[in-house]
Structure formats: C-alpha cells, structure tokens
Design an enzyme around this catalytic site. Structure first.
Site, PDB file in Angstrom:
ATOM      1  N   MET A 211       0.804  -1.221   0.000  1.00 15.81           N
ATOM      2  CA  MET A 211       0.000   0.000   0.000  1.00 15.81           C
ATOM      3  C   MET A 211       0.841   1.278   0.000  1.00 15.81           C
ATOM      4  O   MET A 211       0.326   2.347  -0.313  1.00 15.81           O
ATOM      5  CB  MET A 211      -0.913   0.026   1.227  1.00 15.81           C
ATOM      6  CG  MET A 211      -0.169   0.187   2.541  1.00 15.81           C
ATOM      7  SD  MET A 211      -1.243   0.535   3.967  1.00 15.81           S
ATOM      8  CE  MET A 211      -1.745   2.216   3.657  1.00 15.81           C
ATOM      9  N   TYR A 212       2.109   1.210   0.350  1.00 16.39           N
ATOM     10  CA  TYR A 212       2.902   2.428   0.462  1.00 16.39           C
ATOM     11  C   TYR A 212       3.020   3.105  -0.896  1.00 16.39           C
ATOM     12  O   TYR A 212       3.564   2.527  -1.852  1.00 16.39           O
ATOM     13  CB  TYR A 212       4.292   2.134   1.024  1.00 16.39           C
ATOM     14  CG  TYR A 212       4.309   1.669   2.464  1.00 16.39           C
ATOM     15  CD1 TYR A 212       3.206   1.821   3.292  1.00 16.39           C
ATOM     16  CD2 TYR A 212       5.443   1.074   2.999  1.00 16.39           C
ATOM     17  CE1 TYR A 212       3.224   1.388   4.607  1.00 16.39           C
ATOM     18  CE2 TYR A 212       5.479   0.648   4.323  1.00 16.39           C
ATOM     19  CZ  TYR A 212       4.364   0.796   5.122  1.00 16.39           C
ATOM     20  OH  TYR A 212       4.387   0.366   6.428  1.00 16.39           O
ATOM     21  N   SER A 213       2.515   4.326  -0.953  1.00 15.96           N
ATOM     22  CA  SER A 213       2.500   5.104  -2.200  1.00 15.96           C
ATOM     23  C   SER A 213       1.934   4.269  -3.347  1.00 15.96           C
ATOM     24  O   SER A 213       2.419   4.317  -4.476  1.00 15.96           O
ATOM     25  CB  SER A 213       3.899   5.631  -2.544  1.00 15.96           C
ATOM     26  OG  SER A 213       4.348   6.531  -1.552  1.00 15.96           O
TER      27      SER A 213
END
Length: 349
Positions: free
Chosen positions: A60-62
């Site tokens: 999910m990061y960026s």
C-alpha cells in the site's frame, strides 16, 4: 555491522532496518514527505554501504511505488541473496470486491503483484499488515503457508494486533503444521510502551522477534519537545500522531524527551541514537525500522549500535513513563473507521 537472527530463525538481519514507507512516487502517495526515486536511491545505496541488509515496505505504500523503487535500487546496488526484503499486505490496493483483505484470493493475488513490483521471485518476510476480521483466520494462515511451500515467500510475519489474536494464530499454525509467524512488527518506543503488558512477553515466550515501527515516536524523540512538529511528515499528520501520543500524557512525554536530550548531550551523540539504543537493549527487539530521509539519519541509526547506556541512563529514560491507552492494538474495523473519522486522511504505518 553485527548481524542478528530474526527471532529463532536462522535468518541473519542487520539490527537496523530501513522502513521504505518514506520512499514512493509523491503523485501516488504523500506529496509532502514522500521521496521520489531520484532522492531515494542514494539513501538505499548508503544503507547498503554501511552494512544494512534489512528493508521493509508494504504494497500500500505510495500505491505500490515504494516496492517498485526499493526493488529497482536493490537490484542495481546489491546481490539479491544478501539482502532481506520484507513487505506487507491487507489494506486496499484497488476499489471493488477482493481489492483488500486477507482472503485466499487476496493473498495469492497480492503476493504476485508485490513480486512483480519488487522485481524478485521471492519475498524474504511476508507480513499481514493488520488482521482481517472479514476472513476466517484459518483461511489466511493456510494461504500464507502455501506461499512458503511454493517458494514465493521464505518467512511469515505479522503486525499490530491484540496479543490474544497473535497467540491464537500461533496456536493454529502449530496445530495444523503450517508455516509459523516468526516476527511481530509493532509500535514500541520510549513514549509507547504498552506492548510490554502482553505482546512483548508473548513474543519472548514464543521466540518471535519484533520489528519496531515508529521507533522515534514520529520524530518526537529525535528533537526537542518544542520542535516536535518541525518535519514535513510530522507537520502533516500531527493529529494522527496525537492519537498515538495523547495530550493527556504531555507532561510524561516531555520529561522523557528532555531526558533523551540530556543523555544524548552527555554521550555526544544524537537524540535519535539514544532512543534507538534504548530499543537495542530490549531482548525482544530485532530491529527498529528507520524511515530515513537523509544520510545523517541512517548514520545516527547505525551509531546507536555502539551507544552503551548506563543503568542511570535507563532509569532517567523510563521512570517518567505513565500508562496510556494504546489504540494501535485495536484491529476491529469499526474502531479503526471511527479513528479515521476523527483524523481524515489518516495513514496507517
């Protein structure tokens, strides 16, 4: 660099890990504080140069770009088999049904997406980012076990949840002969020690290593109290940080931050090095995650390994602590939605 084992496994990891949430396409993540690829690559290379081999990210990061940036940098700067790549799944990656969670379908789908973004054919440590109460736990655990047996994943880990939930998962894995969680990524620092009540004793008893997110308390332990929101990250998620470090505990938190500053001055090192050195003294801690935005922050983290805190130092750092409610243990979706309603745009670690 002195490497350590991850829990009771044979896996050697550096006792400092790079948290790659900091790295990502600003247009796909956090425009104020995400570091794009051009800025991230020199930091990843420097981490490798000083002996760090442990890198943690999440799908999910960026919106996946953290995995992409990390994967390309490690391919260019490191031997894949010398580094340990950890990533996570659970949170929404696309709208519509089956775009999130820990169902068998989601697990099998998301691991392949992460492998593609990372540019590798295996993940060293695959972690459930949070629990998914819409999916039977047995379904999730068996699917994760199958990833290990398929060779796509080497080890399994978990992240913030109640201790009873983690104990239940460990018991089910043992009962069914499934691959076991070898690590717990949790919220632990000088301003957040509630995990010492249940989760940390459980991990010590079960031989589970802990990987620490927010080891510097969202930067509060790295600077003077009055400068707590002086960074781009802390300036944009201050309300969320206030959920973690509540106003009711301000006197206690300020006393601890002041003690960190005094001890740092006495040792001639940075505040960050002192806060991290305290974590290194805890036998359950394998590695804190450092979301380094500069070479200096990486060097401070490495320097913490050589800081020898005295018993008096430890007393000064720990005596001011007062109990507080640790909301991060809450994994119920309704409770999390209530928190999101209080803090629009809240970002989970």
């Amino acid at each position: 660099m002195r490497y350590v084992k991850l829990g009771t496994t044979g896996l050697d990891v550096s006792p400092v890990a790079i948290g790659a949430m900091t790295y990502g396409d600003p247009e796909r993540g956090h425009p104020v504080w995400s570091l794009g690829e051009q800025d991230a690559r020199p930091l990843i290379k420097h981490a490798l140069d000083v002996g760090i081999n442990f890198f943690d990210t999440a799908n999910m990061y960026s919106n996946g770009s953290s995995e992409e940036i990390l994967g390309r940098a490690l391919k260019d700067f490191a031997n894949r088999d010398d580094v340990v790549i950890a990533t996570k799944l659970r949170h929404p990656m696309r709208p519509g049904p089956n775009g999130k969670g820990l169902s068998r379908k989601a697990v099998m789908t998301e691991v392949d997406h992460s492998l593609t973004r990372l540019g590798t054919d295996y993940i060293d440590l695959y972690q459930v980012h949070r629990n998914d109460h819409a999916t039977p736990l047995e379904e999730t655990l068996e699917a994760l076990h199958d990833l290990v047996k398929a060779g796509k994943v080497r080890y399994l880990g978990a992240s913030s949840m109640f201790a009873w939930e983690f104990a239940k998962a460990l018991n089910l894995q043992k009962e069914h002969g499934w691959a076991r969680f070898v690590s717990m990524q949790d919220h632990y620092n000088l301003l957040a020690r509630e995990e010492e009540r249940e989760m940390i004793p459980l991990c010590l008893d079960q031989g589970v290593g802990t990987i620490i997110w927010s080891p510097l308390a969202r930067g509060r332990l790295a600077r003077a109290w009055d400068d707590a929101r002086s960074t781009a990250r802390s300036g944009t998620d201050g309300d969320y940080a206030d959920l973690l470090y509540t106003a009711e505990q301000e006197a206690s938190n300020r006393a601890i931050v002041d003690a960190v500053g005094e001890i740092a001055a006495a040792h001639g090192v940075s505040r960050a090095s002192i806060a991290l050195a305290w974590l290194h003294r805890q036998p359950v801690v394998t590695a804190p995650l450092v979301g380094a935005g500069s070479v200096e922050q990486i060097d401070d983290a490495v320097a913490s390994l050589d800081v020898d805190l005295t018993d008096d130092d430890v007393r000064a750092l720990t005596v001011p602590y007062t109990p507080r409610y640790d909301w991060q243990g809450v994994s119920d979706e309704a409770a999390m939605n209530a928190l999101r309603a209080r803090v629009p745009g809240m970002v989970l670690a």
